[in-house]
Design an enzyme around this catalytic site. Structure first.
Site, PDB file in Angstrom:
ATOM      1  CG  HIS A 191      -0.283   0.168   2.532  1.00  0.00           C
ATOM      2  ND1 HIS A 191       0.116  -0.906   3.295  1.00  0.00           N
ATOM      3  CD2 HIS A 191       0.064   1.265   3.252  1.00  0.00           C
ATOM      4  CE1 HIS A 191       0.679  -0.478   4.406  1.00  0.00           C
ATOM      5  NE2 HIS A 191       0.666   0.846   4.414  1.00  0.00           N
TER       6      HIS A 191
ATOM      7  CD  GLU B 138      -6.153   1.507   8.648  1.00  0.00           C
ATOM      8  OE1 GLU B 138      -6.300   1.556   7.411  1.00  0.00           O
ATOM      9  OE2 GLU B 138      -5.996   0.443   9.273  1.00  0.00           O
TER      10      GLU B 138
ATOM     11  CD  GLN C 258      -2.525   2.446   5.910  1.00  0.00           C
ATOM     12  OE1 GLN C 258      -1.365   2.811   5.740  1.00  0.00           O
ATOM     13  NE2 GLN C 258      -2.855   1.530   6.797  1.00  0.00           N
TER      14      GLN C 258
ATOM     15  CG  HIS D 284       3.439   4.768   5.334  1.00  0.00           C
ATOM     16  ND1 HIS D 284       2.410   5.352   6.068  1.00  0.00           N
ATOM     17  CD2 HIS D 284       2.995   3.535   5.004  1.00  0.00           C
ATOM     18  CE1 HIS D 284       1.420   4.492   6.185  1.00  0.00           C
ATOM     19  NE2 HIS D 284       1.735   3.377   5.541  1.00  0.00           N
TER      20      HIS D 284
ATOM     21  CD  GLU E  83       2.964  -0.114   7.243  1.00  0.00           C
ATOM     22  OE1 GLU E  83       2.649   0.999   6.806  1.00  0.00           O
ATOM     23  OE2 GLU E  83       2.137  -0.925   7.681  1.00  0.00           O
TER      24      GLU E  83
END
Ligand code: MC0
Length: 143
Positions: free
Chosen positions: A7, A43, A59, A83, A133
């Protein structure tokens, strides 16, 4: 080590407004919504594409506290890409391998992420300014 882009995380001020924009403009659909108290976010994962295994998502992240990572990011930069999340098969193994390369880990152990995933962040100062991430998706039937 990476299996796909899981994502792209985007910091937003108002989750419902941003979901509506992505639905209307790009025709995306919401796969899951969650409040993650530990990460300080409300989220939503919007399904972009089918991939084997897993799929990929946008996301959308709205902070629930001003002093959270996304709250501080919004105050500093405004809305935008926060991110990149990469899929991995073994998040603990990937963390160990990346730490062995001298990259600072934000999370030495995996935490709870969206849709039951195990996640861990790498420090953006050691990853070319991109908060990164690692995402090990929940095994089928685990959610
Ligand atoms: C901060 N920095 C970033 C950044 N956030 N750089 C690139 N991308 C980002 N997203 C930079 C700042 O500009 C600053 O640079 C320096 O890092 C320190 O930032 P800070 O906010 O003042 O300091 P810290 O140390 O309190 O926080 C930074 C850190 C934090 C990366 C450790 O944001 C963090 O723990 N992030 C990981 C968790 C997270 O982001 N959770 C929200 C998504 P200068 O040059 O000014 O020093 S949760 C999520 O996404 C879950 C639900 C999921 O996927 O399932």
């Amino acid at each position: 080590m990476f299996t796909r882009i899981d994502h792209v995380g985007i910091a937003v001020r108002d989750l419902d407004t941003s979901i509506a924009w992505y639905e209307t403009t790009f025709g995306l659909t919401v796969a899951a919504r969650e409040v993650n108290e530990e990460q300080g976010v409300r989220e939503a994962m919007l399904f972009v594409a089918e991939a084997a295994p897993g799929g990929s998502y946008v996301q959308l992240l709205e902070p629930i506290r001003d002093d959270s990572p996304v709250g501080k990011f919004l105050a500093r930069n405004g809305e935008g890409v926060h991110h990149v999340g990469y899929g991995v098969d073994d998040v603990e193994g990937a963390l160990a391998a990346i730490a062995g390369q001298g990259v600072r880990l934000v999370d030495k152990r995996p935490r709870h992420g969206s849709m039951g995933a195990s996640i861990a962040f790498l420090h953006p100062k050691d990853t070319g300014g991109v908060l990164t991430e690692l995402v090990q998706q929940a095994s089928p039937g685990a959610m």
